[in-house]
Motif scaffolding. Structure first.
Motif, mmCIF file in Angstrom:
data_model
loop_
_atom_site.group_PDB
_atom_site.id
_atom_site.type_symbol
_atom_site.label_atom_id
_atom_site.label_comp_id
_atom_site.label_asym_id
_atom_site.label_seq_id
_atom_site.Cartn_x
_atom_site.Cartn_y
_atom_site.Cartn_z
ATOM 1 N N UNK B 101 0.838 -1.205 0.000
ATOM 2 C CA UNK B 101 0.000 0.000 0.000
ATOM 3 C C UNK B 101 0.867 1.247 0.000
ATOM 4 N N UNK B 199 -0.281 7.887 8.297
ATOM 5 C CA UNK B 199 -0.590 6.539 7.811
ATOM 6 C C UNK B 199 0.397 6.162 6.710
ATOM 7 N N UNK B 200 1.131 5.090 6.949
ATOM 8 C CA UNK B 200 2.128 4.649 5.977
ATOM 9 C C UNK B 200 3.523 5.172 6.238
ATOM 10 N N UNK B 201 3.663 6.050 7.212
ATOM 11 C CA UNK B 201 4.997 6.488 7.628
ATOM 12 C C UNK B 201 5.491 5.479 8.655
#
Lengths: 482, 494
Positions: B101, B199-201
């Motif tokens: 993602x 989000x995603x870090x």
């Protein structure tokens, strides 16, 4: 020496929300392994949790039903420990600010008493490990398979105070709690599927004034019966230990259902250090009065209140408890029948007796969508009352109604089951059976009273169960000149 | 002349002066000339970049491509998840890991039209101030390749400074955007905590981490920030309301602005004379431009570094627990699951990561929890209170970004404390959750860039960038100085 047992229960209730606690994955774990998963519940780098509002709604309702106070501000903490099926190697749980605190649950039955509820907190479930090879235990396994479908399913943990004093009371508490959770509609509440799981903390002490003894945690009880047996075993084991001059070791023990014993595992050295700290990925839950009020308004009638309502109708306590614990369809049938005029005790006996039996033999799982309605049952019972149907015939009518053959009246006449209460018709049958059994009739005439039952049976047989047994008995007596 | 800023490239592209493919080629050509020396990238996605650039040109030709960053090559720090593109966080434990993602910031950057050049080097899990803690070798400062670019977003800073990206995203936990921006002569901004979704870090310290831009100009930074910020339902800590536009007050100058100079920041004794002189000169220049210079005080700030080195390690000790060899990344087999986890972590984590995980585990342990973690949280509360008081008397606060300019590679690796002090001026903003930006204002006697920090209260990005832009104009600093006419590094091979 006599010892007093001190027991506290920790209950994990899996909520039946549509999605998981911190992500949008379906909260069902019966799918093929690792299909209901996403970056969040797999603990992928960078993924973040977002709380499920419906789960919070439900824990508030559980707390309110357990007479807890719901805190205004509740915080999620990280509970840190390494385990292969815990994807982040910490569990999001709660520590010093759980959603609900300070409640109680009244336990009736043979061991009535009030069990204090210390806290009710929200957390997430882990994945599931299956150990392959060896005896299925991790120590001997060749490898393990991991399924993360269950990872992140919302769990509510309900922790009692150490108020329970016997194995039977522990069971009564557990059963009452299951009824409550089921009534709230927040969980599937099925023990066999693990949607409710009980752990017990057991210790013993010389008497009520003595300080608490060393506690042992027991796990792996998957039925009410095994909970009761495990606690009873553990109390016996600990008292035997102490009587024998040994010390109790603080540990976690596992219940072995087949052997009927608890077995020690790893010893806890002090308590584990889970290094709790507030989860910086989440903000505190602000539970304002409006939210609590909204949830309070959604509370259904709870089992204890329902039981006392049923008792108020004049039903004996045991029957009231059975009915109050019955499923929603059976209760609906019962209440519908009473509303349509049936006598409560009679309707209750029928619902929990004949109806359940008829359901079982019809192969149906429940009364959902069945043609048997409250008014139907009330009519059936009225026909028994006024002797239009014998008890035996009424059961057959019940089966017919359940099978969709029509109203009780329709089934009774279609199956030719209406009771014969016409003395003229019965006279003929009495004449026939006394003629067939002259020897027995002679003994009856000479005063052998117990033969009346034999002749009534014969009349019933001849009329295929339709004879009014009371009338038949009277006619037989008259004929015998008694 | 080839554009080198984000907005310059965007204008040239819209005006038809260049194509996106030309911008991509420019970046790749520079990379082929300087990457061997600089090593800004862990992954340079040449094929993906060229293909995306061609698509961007087509979209523009057919009337599409309305995004503010349409067709502009931007670099990403390698701690942001990119779907299908290796994402390592600079750690051996994630070598070969391809996320399924995109981080929210990456999604938004792409939605704004930006093209991803690749993934830039960093200190492992963003822990460090020099990019020397990368498991894949250090990045060098394009201004002087004997020196560090700062860190942990050193790769992003070096890529922009060396012209191998028009702008970049970094992450800042204690100064990891601003300090490398300062050392590489760039603008680097850490927004208000919660402005950009995390989000995603890949988390280092969740309550401190923020994504932000590294660019040549203040305008670029504001535009890049506005492209990626905003509420995100996937991040419970993202700011839920509407954010003010970062470029909302650009061009308004300093007239009447109250600028606080912090007299008790802590670590001021470590400030190099050239840095100090430049800083004072700029403050004086601001006053001449109409700013009202006021004394400001943050009495708890001297404790910020200590508090930070308890809170950040405590959070990281839990955040990094997931790297266990079970589901992804490096796995070193063992006789038991525990041994496998333990070996994988021992083999996969570098020494600085191990140090911080140990410190954090210790700080959270029973018996020490209150004395360390609890106390640090109290300091954090005091620092927030100090800032709130300070902002009663001023609009922005200013300080040097870093006590020193770029230091030589290897200079501080043996002494963690000397490295930690690099962030002494940047950490307070992270603890408070406030925005801060570093703007280049000059060179020291060794021709190394000096950064000037502007801090603002929460959601104060507009006034922060307003002040920063004025500072930028006053400094007249040429951020392209490391470029040489021959299209390589001015310093060449040293």
């Amino acid at each position: 020496m006599s010892w007093e047992a001190v027991i506290g229960l920790e209950t994990h209730v899996e909520l039946s929300t549509r999605s998981k606690m911190f992500c949008g994955c379906p909260a069902r774990f019966d799918a093929p392994p690792n299909t209901n998963v996403c970056p969040v519940c797999l603990g992928l780098p960078g993924a973040l949790p977002v709380p499920n509002r419906e789960a919070i709604n439900r824990i508030i309702r559980i707390g309110l039903a357990l007479n807890c106070s719901v805190t205004g501000r509740s915080v999620f903490h990280r509970k840190n420990y390494f385990y292969a099926d815990l994807p982040k190697n910490y569990q999001i749980s709660q520590f010093d600010l759980p959603v609900c605190v300070d409640g109680y649950l009244d336990v009736g039955g043979d061991h009535p008493g009030r069990v204090g509820i210390e806290r009710v907190h929200q957390e997430e479930d882990t994945g599931k490990s299956t150990h392959m090879g060896g005896d299925g235990r991790i120590s001997a396994a060749e490898y393990s398979l991991l399924d993360f479908n269950r990872s992140g399913v919302p769990l509510v943990e309900i922790v009692t105070r150490p108020d329970i004093r016997s194995a039977a009371q522990a069971r009564a508490y557990a059963q009452e709690l299951r009824l409550l959770v089921e009534a709230l509609g927040v969980s599937d509440a099925r023990l066999e599927e693990g949607s409710i799981r009980f752990d017990a903390n057991v210790s013993v002490r010389p008497g009520p004034e003595a300080p608490l003894g060393t506690k042992v945690e027991i796990k792996n009880m998957n039925s009410f019966r095994s909970l009761e047996r495990a606690v009873a075993f553990e109390i016996g084991r600990q008292t035997a230990c102490l009587d024998g001059g040994e010390r109790i070791v603080m540990e976690t023990r596992h219940w072995d259902e087949e052997a009927g014993v608890t077995r020690g595992g790893r010893t806890k050295e002090g308590s584990s250090d889970y290094r709790y700290f507030p989860d910086p990925d989440l903000v505190p839950l602000e539970l304002d009065q409006d939210w609590k009020d909204e949830m309070a308004a959604l509370l259904p009638e709870l089992p204890a209140r329902r039981r006392s309502r049923y008792e108020g109708m004049g039903i004996d306590p045991a029957q009231a408890a059975t009915l109050a614990g019955a499923d929603v369809h059976l209760r609906g049938l019962f209440e519908g029948a009473v509303e349509a005029g049936a006598r409560p005790q009679q309707a209750g006996n029928w619902v929990s007796g004949e109806v359940v039996a008829a359901l079982r033999s019809s192969g149906r799982e429940s009364l959902a969508d069945s043609p048997l309605s409250g008014p139907n049952l009330a009519r059936l019972l009225a026909m028994v009352e006024d002797s239009t149907l014998s008890g035996l015939a009424a059961r057959e009518v019940l089966a017919g109604v359940l099978a969709g053959e029509g109203t009780p009246e329709e089934v009774a006449s279609a199956r030719d089951l209406l009771q014969i209460s016409d003395a003229g018709v019965l006279e003929a049958a009495v004449e026939e059976v006394t003629a067939d059994h002259t020897e027995e009739f002679a003994r009856l005439c000479s005063g052998e009273q117990k033969l009346i039952g034999f002749f009534v049976g014969q009349v019933m047989r001849r009329t295929r169960g339709k004879a009014d047994p009371k009338l038949a008995g009277r006619l037989i007596r008259e004929r015998a000149g008694l | 002349m080839a554009p080198f800023t984000v907005m310059g490239a965007a204008r040239a592209l819209r005006g038809g002066a260049v194509t996106s493919v030309q911008l991509a080629e420019q970046v790749l050509k520079r990379a082929s000339m300087v990457e061997a020396q600089v090593h800004a990238y862990l992954t340079l996605d040449s094929d993906g970049l060229l293909q995306a650039a061609a698509e961007a040109d087509e979209a523009l030709a057919s009337g599409g491509g309305r995004g503010p960053l349409h067709g502009i090559p931007i670099a990403l720090k390698d701690n942001m998840a990119t779907r299908g593109m290796e994402t390592t966080a600079g750690s051996k434990i994630l070598a070969g890991y391809h996320p399924p993602y995109d981080a929210t910031a990456v999604v938004r950057l792409r939605r704004a039209g930006a093209l991803v050049t690749g993934k830039t080097n960093l200190d492992e899990f963003a822990m460090g101030s020099s990019t020397e803690n990368s498991a894949f070798g250090p990045t060098r400062n394009p201004w002087n390749t004997d020196r560090v670019p700062g860190g942990s977003s050193g790769g992003s800073a070096a890529a922009v400074a060396a012209g191998t990206a028009f702008g970049a995203l970094g992450s800042d936990t204690g100064g990891s955007i601003r300090q490398p921006a300062s050392l590489c002569g760039l603008v680097g901004a850490k927004p208000t905590y919660g402005a950009v979704s995390r989000y995603g870090l890949i988390a280092f310290a969740s309550s401190l981490d923020q994504i932000g831009p590294l660019t040549h100009t203040v305008e670029d930074a504001a535009v890049l920030l506005d492209a990626v910020n905003g509420p995100d339902p996937l991040d419970a800590t993202s700011y839920p309301g509407d954010l003010p536009r970062s470029d909302g007050r650009l061009g308004r100058g300093l007239e009447g602005m109250r600028v606080g100079v912090v007299s008790d920041l802590g670590g001021l004794e470590a400030v190099e004379p050239d840095v100090d002189a430049s800083f004072r000169k700029m403050v004086a220049a601001m006053e001449r431009e109409g700013a009202r210079i006021v004394d400001a005080s943050l009495p708890a700030a001297p404790h910020a570094l200590s508090a930070y080195y308890l809170i950040a390690p405590a959070e990281c000790s839990a955040n990094l627990a997931r790297f266990d060899g079970v589901r992804y990344g490096l796995r070193v087999d063992g006789a038991t699951t525990e041994e496998m986890m333990s070996r994988s972590r021992a083999e996969g984590f570098g020494p600085e990561v191990v140090r911080r995980v140990l410190m954090g585990t210790f700080a959270l342990s029973a018996g020490y929890h209150e004395a360390f973690y609890g106390q640090a949280q109290k300091v954090r509360t005091l620092i927030r209170r100090d800032f709130a008081r300070a902002y009663e008397g001023c609009d922005v606060l200013v300080s040097p970004t870093s006590p020193t300019t770029a230091f030589p590679l290897g200079d501080r690796t043996e002494d963690p404390m000397s490295m930690y002090v690099s962030d002494v001026f940047t950490i307070p903003s992270n603890l408070a959750g406030h925005p801060a930006v570093s703007v280049p204002i000059g060179l020291d006697r060794r021709e190394l860039p000096i950064g000037f920090q502007v801090m603002a209260p929460a959601l104060g990005e507009p006034v922060m960038f307003q002040a920063a832009e004025a500072v930028e104009a006053l400094a007249g600093f040429d951020t392209r100085a490391p470029y040489d006419p021959g299209f390589g590094l001015r310093g060449g091979v040293r």
